[in-house]
Structures are given as C-alpha cells and as structure tokens.
Design an enzyme around this catalytic site. Structure first.
Site, PDB file in Angstrom:
ATOM      1  N   LYS A 151       0.773  -1.193   0.101  1.00 46.65           N
ATOM      2  CA  LYS A 151      -0.017   0.140  -0.097  1.00 46.65           C
ATOM      3  C   LYS A 151       1.038   1.289   0.098  1.00 46.65           C
ATOM      4  O   LYS A 151       1.994   1.259   0.803  1.00 46.65           O
ATOM      5  CB  LYS A 151      -0.970   0.036   1.501  1.00 46.65           C
ATOM      6  CG  LYS A 151      -1.963  -1.037   1.076  1.00 46.65           C
ATOM      7  CD  LYS A 151      -2.773  -1.074   0.340  1.00 46.65           C
ATOM      8  CE  LYS A 151      -4.174  -1.963   0.308  1.00 46.65           C
ATOM      9  NZ  LYS A 151      -4.938  -1.977  -0.482  1.00 46.65           N
ATOM     10  N   LYS A 247     -13.701  -6.922  -7.737  1.00 45.77           N
ATOM     11  CA  LYS A 247     -13.861  -7.335  -6.404  1.00 45.77           C
ATOM     12  C   LYS A 247     -15.753  -7.566  -6.327  1.00 45.77           C
ATOM     13  O   LYS A 247     -16.191  -6.833  -6.723  1.00 45.77           O
ATOM     14  CB  LYS A 247     -13.486  -6.328  -5.332  1.00 45.77           C
ATOM     15  CG  LYS A 247     -12.047  -6.177  -5.189  1.00 45.77           C
ATOM     16  CD  LYS A 247     -11.623  -5.037  -4.419  1.00 45.77           C
ATOM     17  CE  LYS A 247     -10.146  -4.738  -4.311  1.00 45.77           C
ATOM     18  NZ  LYS A 247     -10.032  -3.310  -3.460  1.00 45.77           N
TER      19      LYS A 247
END
Length: 326
Positions: A151, A247
C-alpha cells in the site's frame, strides 16, 4: 418458490492492524446471508465497502428490506432491482451456493468457469514506515510469498517500494496507490518503481479523474480499481488502463463480476481478482472467478487473526481449497 433468508453481522479481528492511506483497521465487520429452500442451504459472505458509506448493519437492513419486497428471489431480480455493493454480493453469492447444493455441482461447473487449480495469491504489506514494511516483506518472503502487494500514499512511495524490495528481493510486486497520485507526474513515478520488480500499479488517480492518465506512457501496467465497479464501466476506463481489479463486494456479486471479466477480456484488458478483508467464505466465489485472472489478490483471510474452521489453504504463496488433493 419462496425462499427463506436470514442475515447476520459478524465481527472478525485483524491480525495486528491493516493500514492503508484511508486509515487503520483492527477488525472487519462482515455480513453473512443464508438462503434456504427448505431442503438445501446456500451461504454468502460480504464485506461492506466503508469508503463508499456502507456498513454491515446497513447492508443487513438492505438485505432484509429487499427480501421482504421480493420474496421470489433470483439473480436476475437482484441485478435489475438492487444496487451494486456488499448487500447484493451476499445475496447473489448465497443464491449461487444454493443452486450448487441443489444441483450437486461445483461453483466452477455451475458458473461455466475453468476447473479450479491452486493459484499464486499476493500477500499485502500494509502502509507503514519503510523499515517496518521491509521487515514485513522479509517475513512474508520467508513464509514463501513470492507476490507482494504494498500500500502506498503518494508520499515517500519510492522509499517504501525500495524497502520492500530489499526485504524480499526475489518477490514480484504490485503497488496500490489508493487514488493518491493525482498531483504527481505519473509516468515519472512509475519509472522510479521500475527497478524494484513492480509489475502493476493499482488506481494511481482518484475515481472520476481517470482523464489524468490520458497520454501517460507508464513503463508499468496501470490497473483500475475504484474507477471500475460494474461491466458498464469497462469501456469507459479502457483507454486509460491496462487491467481491472474485480472485487465481488464492489461489483455486487459473482454474477456481475463475471460480466466485468468478460467485458475486460473483450477490451483486451488484463484481469486482477481481489478482495476486501474477509474470511474464506467470502473468497470462495472470488477464487472460482480468479481462474481467469493474471493477478490474484485473495489474502483477506490471511490478514485476520483467525479464519473459518474449514477455510482455504495458504501454502508458500498459493491458495487452494482446504480439501484440495495434491
């Protein structure tokens, strides 16, 4: 046939903490939907997308209200009448599971997806100080993870990527900018990451600001995440990206997720299948879809303090059903 539907909210602790540019999570609340025809039971798990204003309690309420209005439930009604999101995902996946149990088929067979095989899944390195991310990357590599996803925040990103590469020099890397590069020279930022085995950059700009990528010649492939929710978005984002992250919670179920995958293939976009923080029940349908993907990021259960009693097997960077026979 009228189906019996029940919905509950469960809280699962994270293993330590999960940190991205939007904040830190120490637990995840999931929605568990159970659908029965009186003989068979289907289960669907979903994780609310908090940055879109979803919560587990609201998703549970939305499911209860929708079922009250549409007692004769099926996937076509869901797509027509229910907005995308985690609530629809829970219902959609429970219906798929119910059909499989009624017909005695696997999800892959019922959905027309390839026969499942073990897959290499990314392991996520949370946003932190470079030295901590380096340590986490080294630990992940020692545990057999050869594909890491880290991240980023738009600040000190090269230092973080370099640190992860030092910790796991043999690992392939995916970086998730989480919409933080709006004000940066994206091609230059991508070029700085090239020496560190970075092969994919997720969502460099804010959703709705994809035009900032127009004309950008990135040496690293760019992947849409928040910019692509449904199959209707694929044609719009295709000029700016090389891949799309699918997703199920974002798409609102396996049904729409498969439509995104097919639309992406038609536009020559590569596919990544990801997940929110979840237990193994939440990634069962995503694993079936991931057989079509070039990148897989289904480590949600690994980031929790515990998983379902019979979950997926995570072994040396691969994911497979617990009952998989080598």
């Amino acid at each position: 046939m009228t189906l019996s539907v029940s919905v509950t909210v469960e809280r699962w602790p994270v293993d330590g903490s999960f940190i991205i540019s939007r904040g830190t999570k120490t637990h995840v609340d999931i929605v568990l939907c159970t659908i029965s025809d009186g003989l068979h039971v289907g289960i669907g798990e979903a994780t609310p997308i908090y940055y879109e204003g979803e919560s587990a309690d609201k998703c549970a309420d939305d499911i209860s209200q929708f079922v009250a209005k549409h007692p004769k439930l099926d996937r076509a009604i869901l797509l027509q009448k229910m907005p995308r999101g985690a609530a629809r995902n829970a219902l959609d996946c429970a219906l798929w599971d119910l059909d499989c149990r009624k017909n005695g088929t696997s999800l892959s067979q019922h959905a027309g997806l390839p026969e499942p095989r073990p897959l290499i899944s990314a392991f996520t390195i949370s946003l932190d100080r470079p030295e901590i991310m380096e340590t986490k990357a080294r630990e992940a590599a020692l545990n057999g993870h050869g594909l890491l996803k880290l991240k980023l925040s738009g600040q000190d990103d090269q230092a973080r990527v370099a640190a992860v590469h030092r910790g796991a020099p043999a690992a392939r890397l995916i970086v998730d900018a989480n919409e933080s590069w709006n004000d940066l020279d994206i091609a230059a930022e991508a070029a700085r990451l090239g020496p560190y085995a970075v092969e994919l950059i997720e969502q460099p700009v804010s959703a709705g600001q994809d035009h900032l990528l127009s004309g950008v010649r990135s040496p690293v492939l760019l992947c849409a995440d928040e910019s692509c929710h449904t199959s209707a978005d694929v044609e719009r984002i295709a000029p700016f990206y090389d891949a799309v992250n699918i997703k199920l919670d974002k798409a609102g179920g396996l049904t729409e997720a498969m439509a995104i995958a097919h639309a992406a293939q038609a536009m020559n976009l590569k596919i990544m299948v990801g997940c929110m923080l979840s237990t193994s029940w939440g990634i069962r349908p995503a694993f079936a879809l991931a057989q079509l993907a070039q990148w897989v990021d289904l480590d949600g259960p690994l980031l929790l303090a515990k998983d379902r009693p019979v979950g997926f097997r995570f072994d040396s960077g691969t994911i497979a059903p617990a009952n998989w026979k080598d």
